[in-house]
Motif scaffolding. Structure first.
Motif, mmCIF file in Angstrom:
data_model
loop_
_atom_site.group_PDB
_atom_site.id
_atom_site.type_symbol
_atom_site.label_atom_id
_atom_site.label_comp_id
_atom_site.label_asym_id
_atom_site.label_seq_id
_atom_site.Cartn_x
_atom_site.Cartn_y
_atom_site.Cartn_z
ATOM 1 N N ALA A 10 0.817 -1.215 0.000
ATOM 2 C CA ALA A 10 0.000 0.000 0.000
ATOM 3 C C ALA A 10 0.854 1.269 0.000
ATOM 4 C CB ALA A 10 -0.942 -0.002 1.203
ATOM 5 N N LEU A 11 1.946 1.277 0.748
ATOM 6 C CA LEU A 11 2.789 2.476 0.824
ATOM 7 C C LEU A 11 3.460 2.754 -0.524
ATOM 8 C CD1 LEU A 11 3.912 4.796 2.469
ATOM 9 C CD2 LEU A 11 5.708 3.269 3.281
ATOM 10 N N THR A 12 4.055 1.733 -1.126
ATOM 11 C CA THR A 12 4.673 1.915 -2.438
ATOM 12 C C THR A 12 3.642 2.356 -3.456
ATOM 13 O OG1 THR A 12 6.447 0.342 -2.021
ATOM 14 C CG2 THR A 12 5.877 0.730 -4.324
ATOM 15 N N SER A 13 2.486 1.749 -3.435
ATOM 16 C CA SER A 13 1.418 2.114 -4.361
ATOM 17 C C SER A 13 1.059 3.588 -4.218
ATOM 18 C CB SER A 13 0.189 1.233 -4.114
ATOM 19 O OG SER A 13 -0.815 1.504 -5.041
ATOM 20 N N ALA A 14 0.912 4.048 -2.982
ATOM 21 C CA ALA A 14 0.567 5.454 -2.740
ATOM 22 C C ALA A 14 1.674 6.390 -3.222
ATOM 23 C CB ALA A 14 0.306 5.676 -1.248
ATOM 24 N N ILE A 15 2.933 6.011 -3.007
ATOM 25 C CA ILE A 15 4.054 6.850 -3.447
ATOM 26 C C ILE A 15 4.087 6.928 -4.966
ATOM 27 C CG2 ILE A 15 6.566 7.007 -3.566
ATOM 28 C CD1 ILE A 15 6.593 5.775 -0.702
ATOM 29 N N VAL A 16 3.940 5.790 -5.641
ATOM 30 C CA VAL A 16 3.974 5.773 -7.103
ATOM 31 C C VAL A 16 2.822 6.606 -7.677
ATOM 32 C CG1 VAL A 16 3.724 4.309 -9.154
ATOM 33 C CG2 VAL A 16 5.205 3.590 -7.273
ATOM 34 N N ILE A 17 1.628 6.420 -7.159
ATOM 35 C CA ILE A 17 0.469 7.191 -7.635
ATOM 36 C C ILE A 17 0.698 8.680 -7.411
ATOM 37 C CG2 ILE A 17 -1.982 7.661 -7.225
ATOM 38 C CD1 ILE A 17 -2.252 4.595 -6.670
ATOM 39 N N GLY A 18 1.252 9.043 -6.257
ATOM 40 C CA GLY A 18 1.542 10.449 -5.977
ATOM 41 C C GLY A 18 2.576 11.028 -6.926
#
Length: 79
Positions: A10-18
């Motif tokens: 979830a954290l990596t996903s949020a960083i990539v999307i951001g």
């Protein structure tokens, strides 16, 4: 700039999307195949996001945990 992520939760996903929501997007991202579903989803959504091979080393000896660091960051990276 080139970034690599060891985990694909979830954290990596949020960083990539951001990062990909920025108007200026100079970042190329390599994701480990640790969570194949999340990594594949992100790679399909963004053209300069890709999933590293499972060992990331094209036949070279690999540390027990992974080897994708070399693919993401170049020779000499990793443990």
């Amino acid at each position: 700039m080139k970034l690599g992520f060891a985990g694909t939760g979830a954290l990596t996903s949020a960083i990539v999307i951001g990062l990909k929501s920025l108007k200026c997007d100079p970042v190329s991202i390599v994701l480990s195949p640790r969570n194949e579903e999340i990594a594949a989803n992100l790679a399909s959504r963004y053209p300069n996001v890709r999933v590293a091979s499972a060992d990331g080393t094209a036949g070279a000896p690999v540390p027990a945990a992974s080897g994708w660091e070399e693919e993401a960051f170049g020779a000499g990276a990793g443990p």
